[in-house]
Design a protein around this motif. Structure first.
Motif, short mmCIF file in Angstrom:
data_model
loop_
_atom_site.label_atom_id
_atom_site.label_comp_id
_atom_site.label_asym_id
_atom_site.label_seq_id
_atom_site.Cartn_x
_atom_site.Cartn_y
_atom_site.Cartn_z
N ALA A 223 18.12 29.21 31.52
CA ALA A 223 17.21 28.08 32.89
C ALA A 223 18.14 27.14 32.19
O ALA A 223 18.35 26.13 33.54
N ARG A 224 17.41 26.79 31.39
CA ARG A 224 18.01 25.27 31.21
C ARG A 224 18.89 25.22 29.95
O ARG A 224 19.34 25.76 28.62
N LEU A 225 20.23 24.00 30.24
CA LEU A 225 21.25 24.08 29.31
C LEU A 225 20.88 23.46 27.98
O LEU A 225 20.14 22.34 27.99
N VAL A 226 21.57 23.27 27.22
CA VAL A 226 21.95 22.99 25.64
C VAL A 226 23.02 22.45 25.29
O VAL A 226 24.34 23.88 24.77
N VAL B 95 16.26 28.23 22.54
CA VAL B 95 16.18 27.74 24.26
C VAL B 95 15.30 27.91 25.02
O VAL B 95 14.99 27.52 25.79
N ASP B 96 14.58 29.80 25.10
CA ASP B 96 14.03 29.93 25.79
C ASP B 96 13.10 29.68 25.30
O ASP B 96 12.00 28.86 26.43
N GLY C 5 12.53 26.16 24.38
CA GLY C 5 12.86 24.69 24.47
C GLY C 5 11.63 23.75 23.63
O GLY C 5 12.43 22.28 23.56
N SER D 115 16.60 20.28 20.47
CA SER D 115 17.46 19.23 21.88
C SER D 115 19.05 19.07 21.97
O SER D 115 19.32 19.07 22.64
#
Ligand code: MG
Length: 331
Positions: free
Chosen positions: A151-154, A212-213, A215, A218
């Motif tokens: 869901a959140r791209l790194v 990543v999940d 959060g 960085s």
């Protein structure tokens, strides 16, 4: 046909389509494969943002045929791609495969190579949905892999001064293995840990997804071309500098036994397929709570700073040379 004759059969004996007609029915697909192997294109649907990556292993560049079995080559060809998906915190889903072989290549070896790809894909939750077989002077396997994006791209671009630099697992084993294999010092099954790691790398998928999940990270990259080189990519893309402590780099007990305090292979050797990530100070406590659930160790090796380039602790005036693997740079 007697078994001995069958086992000496080459690809020239049965041809491209002869091989494919035997191999294609063995490929399993899942409910997200709308049209599977054997057509002009596969049709897939996962309903999410898609990660897309491609990588090849080429005889004489990445390996010599005597260094690993056809099945190991197949597995590794998939896992080097899965490692790129891991570096983005994704989940492998579908791949297409391109294999180049000499006509004299044995069909049993090609079957084993294919089985290695399919097994590694299945272990990672992915399906092989198509491919191509071509005549070539050197053996190669090129795989294009699609994965579900988190869901959140790194990416490599989010590192900030003050972030801690972490690496999963152990570095330097694959480079040590290549040195031993080149020198002819290892043959046969090779239970020696670095040799096993070169032949059967793991993609750190669970660790990448978890980091990543949650959060926590960085920026992230997989270490395919050497720690200094790959950390250099994070620094360039993020517009920052880094200092690493060579003695903090995690190495295996076999590496330590052979190399003593020398960390040069761990700093510059490629093909370890570990994850290298940066963690803001505010997330370090959460990382410590998560670290026993990553499926592998994770170790702090340095800090991100203002400036440019990668420096080694103890030698802060000098920017470390990116001595990792580059396919085209003449050294
Ligand atoms: Mg990569």
């Amino acid at each position: 046909m007697p078994p001995r004759m069958r086992s000496s059969r080459t690809v020239a004996d049965i041809g491209e389509f002869g091989f494919l007609s035997r191999m294609l029915p063995r490929l399993a697909t899942d409910s997200h494969t709308i049209v599977g192997p054997g057509q002009d294109c596969a049709v897939v649907s996962s309903g999410r943002r898609t990660l897309l990556t491609v990588d090849a292993l080429v005889e004489g560049v990445h390996f010599e045929p005597a260094w690993l079995s056809p099945r190991q080559l197949g597995r590794k060809s998939f896992l080097v791609n899965a490692s790129d998906i891991a570096a983005m915190g994704g989940r492998p889903r579908f791949c297409v495969v391109s294999v180049g072989i000499r006509p004299s290549y044995l069909t049993r070896d090609l079957s084993a190579l294919q089985a290695g790809i399919v097994a590694a894909a299945a272990e990672c939750g992915a399906s092989v949905v198509g491919g191509n077989l071509t005549r070539a002077d050197k053996l190669f396997v090129s795989i294009t892999l699609l994965g579900d994006a988190p869901a959140r791209l790194v990416t490599r671009q989010g590192a900030h001064p003050g972030d801690h630099i972490y690496v999963t697992g152990w570095l330097g084993d694959a480079a040590l293995a290549v040195r031993l294999l080149r020198a002819g010092e290892v043959t046969g099954s090779g239970r020696f840990h670095p040799i096993r790691r070169f032949r059967e790398p793991s993609a750190r998928l669970h660790a990448g997804q978890s980091l990543v999940d949650a959060g926590i990270v960085s920026a992230m990259i997989d270490v395919s071309d050497g720690l200094i080189q790959d950390l250099g990519h994070i620094c360039t893309e993020s517009g920052v500098a880094a200092t690493i402590d060579p003695q903090a780099i995690p190495v295996s007990s076999d590496y330590r036994a052979m190399q003593g305090p020398d960390r040069s292979l761990a700093l510059t050797g490629g093909e370890d397929y570990e994850l290298l990530c940066t963690v803001p100070e505010r997330n370090v406590k959460r990382l410590r709570r998560l670290q026993s659930h990553l499926g592998c160790p994770i170790t702090c090796v340095g800090r991100i700073e203002k400036g440019r380039g990668v420096r080694l602790a103890g030698d802060p005036s000098r920017v470390a040379k990116a001595a990792g693997f580059d396919h085209f740079l003449q050294r």
